[in-house]
Each structure stands twice: as structure tokens, then as C-alpha cells.
Design a protein around this motif. Structure first.
Motif, PDB file in Angstrom:
ATOM      1  N   MET A  64      -2.085  -8.107  -3.678  1.00 60.74           N
ATOM      2  CA  MET A  64      -2.470  -7.372  -4.997  1.00 60.74           C
ATOM      3  C   MET A  64      -1.611  -8.062  -5.988  1.00 60.74           C
ATOM      4  SD  MET A  64      -5.047  -5.284  -4.162  1.00 60.74           S
ATOM      5  CE  MET A  64      -4.877  -4.303  -5.525  1.00 60.74           C
ATOM      6  N   PRO A  65      -1.602  -9.456  -6.155  1.00 59.61           N
ATOM      7  CA  PRO A  65      -0.606  -9.667  -7.294  1.00 59.61           C
ATOM      8  C   PRO A  65      -1.295  -9.644  -8.498  1.00 59.61           C
ATOM      9  CG  PRO A  65      -1.905 -11.561  -6.139  1.00 59.61           C
ATOM     10  CD  PRO A  65      -2.115 -10.465  -5.423  1.00 59.61           C
ATOM     11  N   ASP A  66      -2.607  -9.455  -8.666  1.00 59.08           N
ATOM     12  CA  ASP A  66      -3.182  -9.358  -9.787  1.00 59.08           C
ATOM     13  C   ASP A  66      -3.702  -7.733 -10.276  1.00 59.08           C
ATOM     14  OD1 ASP A  66      -3.160 -12.007 -10.447  1.00 59.08           O
ATOM     15  OD2 ASP A  66      -5.108 -12.215  -9.331  1.00 59.08           O
ATOM     16  N   ALA A  67      -3.178  -6.735  -9.467  1.00 57.11           N
ATOM     17  CA  ALA A  67      -3.380  -5.421  -9.858  1.00 57.11           C
ATOM     18  C   ALA A  67      -3.023  -5.189 -11.191  1.00 57.11           C
ATOM     19  CB  ALA A  67      -2.297  -4.493  -8.758  1.00 57.11           C
ATOM     20  N   ASP A  68      -4.180  -4.281 -11.852  1.00 56.93           N
ATOM     21  CA  ASP A  68      -4.183  -3.789 -13.136  1.00 56.93           C
ATOM     22  C   ASP A  68      -2.723  -2.810 -13.136  1.00 56.93           C
ATOM     23  OD1 ASP A  68      -4.449  -2.880 -15.623  1.00 56.93           O
ATOM     24  OD2 ASP A  68      -6.664  -2.642 -15.484  1.00 56.93           O
ATOM     25  N   LEU A  69      -1.955  -3.109 -13.918  1.00 54.76           N
ATOM     26  CA  LEU A  69      -0.982  -2.260 -14.193  1.00 54.76           C
ATOM     27  C   LEU A  69      -1.419  -0.907 -15.089  1.00 54.76           C
ATOM     28  CD1 LEU A  69       1.580  -4.659 -15.736  1.00 54.76           C
ATOM     29  CD2 LEU A  69       1.627  -4.004 -13.353  1.00 54.76           C
ATOM     30  N   ASP A  70      -2.635  -0.732 -15.541  1.00 52.58           N
ATOM     31  CA  ASP A  70      -2.881   0.393 -16.210  1.00 52.58           C
ATOM     32  C   ASP A  70      -3.833   1.242 -15.244  1.00 52.58           C
ATOM     33  OD1 ASP A  70      -1.468  -0.059 -18.612  1.00 52.58           O
ATOM     34  OD2 ASP A  70      -3.142  -1.349 -19.350  1.00 52.58           O
ATOM     35  N   THR A  71      -4.001   1.003 -14.059  1.00 51.96           N
ATOM     36  CA  THR A  71      -4.947   1.452 -13.065  1.00 51.96           C
ATOM     37  C   THR A  71      -4.122   2.036 -11.895  1.00 51.96           C
ATOM     38  OG1 THR A  71      -6.662   0.000 -13.635  1.00 51.96           O
ATOM     39  CG2 THR A  71      -6.727   1.125 -11.395  1.00 51.96           C
ATOM     40  N   ASP A  72      -4.616   3.058 -11.491  1.00 46.49           N
ATOM     41  CA  ASP A  72      -4.016   3.702 -10.235  1.00 46.49           C
ATOM     42  C   ASP A  72      -5.018   3.259  -9.106  1.00 46.49           C
ATOM     43  OD1 ASP A  72      -1.755   4.921 -11.248  1.00 46.49           O
ATOM     44  OD2 ASP A  72      -2.772   6.871 -11.577  1.00 46.49           O
ATOM     45  N   TYR A  73      -4.368   3.123  -7.784  1.00 42.01           N
ATOM     46  CA  TYR A  73      -5.017   2.825  -6.700  1.00 42.01           C
ATOM     47  C   TYR A  73      -4.835   3.965  -5.534  1.00 42.01           C
ATOM     48  CZ  TYR A  73      -5.381  -1.778  -9.021  1.00 42.01           C
ATOM     49  OH  TYR A  73      -5.755  -2.857  -9.982  1.00 42.01           O
ATOM     50  N   ILE A  74      -5.973   3.818  -4.655  1.00 43.72           N
ATOM     51  CA  ILE A  74      -5.928   4.650  -3.382  1.00 43.72           C
ATOM     52  C   ILE A  74      -5.216   3.540  -2.362  1.00 43.72           C
ATOM     53  CG2 ILE A  74      -7.038   5.908  -1.632  1.00 43.72           C
ATOM     54  CD1 ILE A  74      -8.871   6.985  -3.833  1.00 43.72           C
ATOM     55  N   LYS A  75      -4.265   3.734  -1.700  1.00 44.45           N
ATOM     56  CA  LYS A  75      -3.852   2.658  -0.831  1.00 44.45           C
ATOM     57  C   LYS A  75      -3.976   3.344   0.586  1.00 44.45           C
ATOM     58  CE  LYS A  75       0.669   0.294   0.553  1.00 44.45           C
ATOM     59  NZ  LYS A  75       2.098   0.425   0.538  1.00 44.45           N
ATOM     60  N   VAL A  76      -4.650   2.616   1.284  1.00 45.28           N
ATOM     61  CA  VAL A  76      -5.204   3.103   2.641  1.00 45.28           C
ATOM     62  C   VAL A  76      -4.426   2.339   3.772  1.00 45.28           C
ATOM     63  CG1 VAL A  76      -7.157   3.640   4.203  1.00 45.28           C
ATOM     64  CG2 VAL A  76      -7.378   3.674   1.700  1.00 45.28           C
ATOM     65  N   THR A  77      -3.716   2.680   4.721  1.00 43.27           N
ATOM     66  CA  THR A  77      -3.355   2.465   5.909  1.00 43.27           C
ATOM     67  C   THR A  77      -4.550   2.249   6.686  1.00 43.27           C
ATOM     68  OG1 THR A  77      -1.156   3.261   5.557  1.00 43.27           O
ATOM     69  CG2 THR A  77      -1.613   2.415   7.693  1.00 43.27           C
ATOM     70  N   LEU A  78      -4.821   1.158   7.104  1.00 36.35           N
ATOM     71  CA  LEU A  78      -5.926   0.747   8.215  1.00 36.35           C
ATOM     72  C   LEU A  78      -5.610   1.084   9.497  1.00 36.35           C
ATOM     73  CD1 LEU A  78      -6.989  -2.750   6.805  1.00 36.35           C
ATOM     74  CD2 LEU A  78      -8.028  -0.503   6.342  1.00 36.35           C
ATOM     75  N   ALA A  79      -6.753   1.662  10.268  1.00 33.71           N
ATOM     76  CA  ALA A  79      -6.469   2.122  11.762  1.00 33.71           C
ATOM     77  C   ALA A  79      -5.845   0.836  12.545  1.00 33.71           C
ATOM     78  CB  ALA A  79      -7.733   2.486  12.198  1.00 33.71           C
ATOM     79  N   ARG A  80      -6.241  -0.280  12.266  1.00 31.52           N
ATOM     80  CA  ARG A  80      -5.652  -1.634  13.139  1.00 31.52           C
ATOM     81  C   ARG A  80      -5.580  -2.550  11.952  1.00 31.52           C
ATOM     82  NH1 ARG A  80     -10.635  -0.319  13.481  1.00 31.52           N
ATOM     83  NH2 ARG A  80     -10.268   1.369  14.887  1.00 31.52           N
ATOM     84  N   PRO A  81      -4.827  -3.733  12.126  1.00 29.64           N
ATOM     85  CA  PRO A  81      -4.765  -5.040  11.540  1.00 29.64           C
ATOM     86  C   PRO A  81      -6.273  -5.556  11.420  1.00 29.64           C
ATOM     87  CG  PRO A  81      -2.802  -4.810  12.674  1.00 29.64           C
ATOM     88  CD  PRO A  81      -3.647  -3.753  13.365  1.00 29.64           C
ATOM     89  N   VAL A  82      -6.709  -6.006  10.419  1.00 34.01           N
ATOM     90  CA  VAL A  82      -7.909  -6.791  10.421  1.00 34.01           C
ATOM     91  C   VAL A  82      -7.712  -8.096  11.400  1.00 34.01           C
ATOM     92  CG1 VAL A  82      -9.607  -8.022   9.041  1.00 34.01           C
ATOM     93  CG2 VAL A  82      -8.390  -6.058   7.805  1.00 34.01           C
ATOM     94  N   PRO A  83      -8.886  -8.192  12.301  1.00 34.56           N
ATOM     95  CA  PRO A  83      -8.848  -9.446  13.222  1.00 34.56           C
ATOM     96  C   PRO A  83      -9.017 -10.363  12.582  1.00 34.56           C
ATOM     97  CG  PRO A  83     -10.462  -7.792  13.969  1.00 34.56           C
ATOM     98  CD  PRO A  83      -9.551  -7.205  12.612  1.00 34.56           C
TER      99      PRO A  83
END
Length: 390
Positions: A64-83
Motif C-alpha cells: 500500500m505505498p500509495d494509500a491515501d493519508l486522508d482515508t481510513d482502511y479496513i485491514k483484513v487478515t486473510l484466511a490463507r496467503p494468496v496462492p
């Protein structure tokens, strides 16, 4: 939700595709107040851990290098790494309060919200009917009688949705829809699709297909289709090979986990005799590619990627120096990639066009009508390709 609340509940089905990713970030839209969030793994139905983080915190993640500094995010921990070449599918549930987007205008409710997601469904409160709609949409009825609109937005940018509705529709038992039937259209000369097929929600169709045209002298094209199985008890997928085509090199794997699956070629009669529950039947003489998997459990889903190569001289051929791909495509979303060295000179059906990193041209056909799109593509060799051949 009830118009005086200025609130609407969202079910957001989204897929993480970055190989190895362990988290997914969903921005909370500016101007909306989010509440009642929950997140689920689409494959297992299990609840997932999440937290709300700032844009500055999101930027600490290399994803997320370009995440908007004025925006909040829902950070989700995935059930498993994306294959690798796989997917991490999640369902995010949240309620937004946004009086600017959802409000009363006299006796009408107004949902005025540009939507950047390309496939959307909006369900009205009980007792409301649609009286204004700015984006061409299907109008459908939920099992509980509420009216809904559903649409695909194939073009660039946001869909400029303005939906108006008034409270003058039936409620309770009187609003319940009559079950769709298998009756076909009476229109001559075509029998047409069944009523059930015509009233299925096109934007929520669970299949994406991409055709990769090989050099036209081969009459061959490889393809993959991604398919989501949601029916409990189903333990196989059946791909009926279209008459006039020869299928070869079938393979399949589960996108959620990367697990490779066994493929078998058989007739429709052999499939019936095998006892595999694919949720459908096939003509006894049909050529069928069958993929087995563990039975789907209630509240769970499975996402498959099936690949194969078709040879179809009638559909795909070289006419003089011109490539011709002439095929009826029955799914709402279809992509066709031209072979290397060719450029499109004609597309009978409207398409959006993009160029892949290797220079090949891709045409995408998003069909929001309840019938197949008859794709006729013509192409010529690029000047550079002709010079290389000479």
C-alpha cells in the motif's frame, strides 16, 4: 435501510490477487460514516480478523505505498496467503450513513451515488417501487418481496447512479415473486431462453471466461473460465464441449488454495452413471469434461479455474490474409485476446479494448442482455509482423 436513517448496508465481495498477500485493505469512503463491520472468508464462511487503520498506517505495508493519508482502511487478515495465480476471496459487511447519498426528496427516496465498483445491486426498502433510474439496469424482486436493481458498468470511471423510488408497492405475502419457470419465449422464430434464465441476475453471474486465440492457421484457442460453486452437496463440475469443437489439455485447480484437481473426459451417460453430483444433467451423447472435488458444505463456496484448448475450424479460421473469430458467447463477461502480431479491424459486438504488456490486444464483451452475444472479430497482421515473416 429505512430512509429516515440515511443508512445502507453493504455486502462487498472482493478478491485479493497478489500472490503471497496475507492482508487486504478496503478504503472507507470519504463522507460516509461506517459501522457494524464484519468480514468473512468466502471459501469457508469463517469470520476473519480485521481492524480499522489510518492511511499513514496502511502505507507502512509494501502492498500500500500509495494509500491515501486522508482515508481510513479496513485491514483484513486473510484466511490463507494468496496462492500463485490464485485468489483470496473475502466478504466485507458494513453499514454506511451518508445523507448526501441517501435521502428523502418529498415523497421519494433518492440514492444518488457514483459507484466505482463495476457490478452492483441495490435493494430498496420494503414497499418501495422504482420510478427513476439513470443507469440501465435489470429490475428484479428479492425472495422477501423487496424490489432490487442490478447492473454491470463496463466503461471507464464511475457509474453515475441516481435511483428514485416511492412507497407505493405491495408488502408482505402480496409482494412475494412468483417462482420463475422453464417456459420459453413465444417469439418466433426463436424459442429463446427460459424465463428462469432471462430473470437470472446478470451482474452476479459467477463465471468469467477469457479466450486466447492462437495463430489462426491452427484453428485453436486456449481458454480459462473461473467458476464459483455455491450449492451444498455438489462435488463436481461438468463442462459440456460445444458441438463442432474439439477440447484438449483440460486442467483445473482451486483458486482459493492452489490445489490441483483431477479432470476426466466422458460422455453424458457415463457422467450420470458415475454418480457425480454436478448439479446439472447432460445429453447422454455429449462430450463432457468432469472435474471432481470435495462436496461443498453449507455456507461455503469454491472457486475453480478450468483451462483447456479448443479446436474449432468453423469458429476460428484464416480467410485469405484475414483472421476471423465467429462465435456465440453465452456468459455475461467474456474476454478475447488476439494472437501476437495481429490488430483488430472489426468487432460486430461492442467491446472495450486494452493492450497486454506483451503487445497483444484484448477485447472484453460485457453482455447485460439475457441472451448470448454473437462475437464476430476480424483482424490483420501488423506491418511489423509481416516484415518479420518476410
Amino acid at each position: 435501510m429505512a430512509p429516515e436513517t440515511a443508512s445502507f448496508k453493504i455486502y462487498y465481495e472482493v478478491t485479493a490477487t497478489t500472490a503471497g498477500a496475507k492482508v487486504f485493505y478496503n478504503p472507507i469512503r470519504k463522507g460516509s460514516v461506517a459501522s457494524d463491520e464484519s468480514v468473512y472468508d468466502a471459501m469457508s464462511g469463517a469470520a476473519l480478523h480485521f481492524e480499522v487503520v489510518s492511511g499513514a498506517e496502511a502505507r507502512k505495508d509494501p502492498l500500500m505505498p500509495d494509500a491515501d493519508l486522508d482515508t481510513d482502511y479496513i485491514k483484513v487478515t486473510l484466511a490463507r496467503p494468496v496462492p500463485p495465480s490464485g485468489q483470496g476471496r473475502v466478504v466485507i459487511v458494513k453499514t454506511y450513513k451518508d445523507p448526501k447519498s441517501y435521502h428523502l426528496d418529498g415523497k421519494a427516496i433518492v440514492f444518488d451515488r457514483p459507484l466505482g465498483i463495476r457490478r452492483n445491486k441495490i435493494v430498496l426498502p420494503p414497499g418501495y417501487e422504482v420510478v427513476g433510474l439513470s443507469v440501465p439496469s435489470q429490475i428484479l424482486t428479492e425472495p422477501d418481496g423487496r424490489v432490487a436493481i442490478s447492473f454491470m458498468h463496463a466503461g471507464a470511471g464511475e457509474a453515475p447512479l441516481v435511483l428514485r423510488a416511492v412507497e407505493d408497492a405491495a408488502t408482505g405475502a402480496a409482494a412475494m415473486p412468483k417462482p420463475a419457470t422453464s417456459e420459453r419465449s413465444w417469439e418466433s422464430p426463436f424459442a429463446g431462453e427460459t424465463e428462469r434464465e432471462r430473470l437470472s441476475e446478470r451482474a452476479y453471474e459467477n463465471r468469467d471466461i477469457v479466450y486466447f486465440l492462437q495463430q489462426p492457421e491452427t484453428h485453436a484457442f486456449s481458454l480459462y473460465h473461473d467458476y464459483t460453486e455455491t450449492r451444498a452437496g455438489v462435488n463436481g463440475y461438468a463442462n459440456v464441449v460445444r458441438e463442432g469443437s474439439v477440447a484438449s489439455h483440460p486442467s483445473a485447480y482451486i483458486l482459493d488454495t492452489g490445489e490441483q484437481l483431477k479432470t476426466e473426459e466422458m460422455t453424458g451417460a457415463e457422467m450420470t452413471a458415475s454418480g457425480i453430483n454436478t448439479g446439472e444433467t447432460a445429453d447422454a451423447k455429449a462430450h463432457v469434461v468432469v472435474i471432481r472435488f470435495a462436496p461443498v458444505q453449507p455456507a461455503q463456496t469454491l472457486r475453480l479455474r478450468i483451462t483447456e484448448t479448443y479446436t474449432a475450424p468453423e469458429s476460428y479460421r484464416l480467410d485469405g490474409g484475414e483472421l476471423v473469430f465467429d462465435r456465440s458467447l453465452g456468459r455475461p463477461r467474456n474476454g478475447v485476446v488476439l494472437p501476437s502480431g495481429w490488430y483488430c479491424t472489426a468487432s460486430a459486438a461492442p467491446a472495450t479494448v486494452s493492450q497486454l504488456p506483451d503487445g497483444r490486444v484484448r477485447l472484453d464483451y460485457w453482455d447485460d442482455r439475457p441472451e448470448a452475444v454473437d462475437v464476430l472479430i476480424k483482424a490483420k497482421r501488423r506491418v511489423s509482423a509481416n516484415q518479420a515473416a518476410n
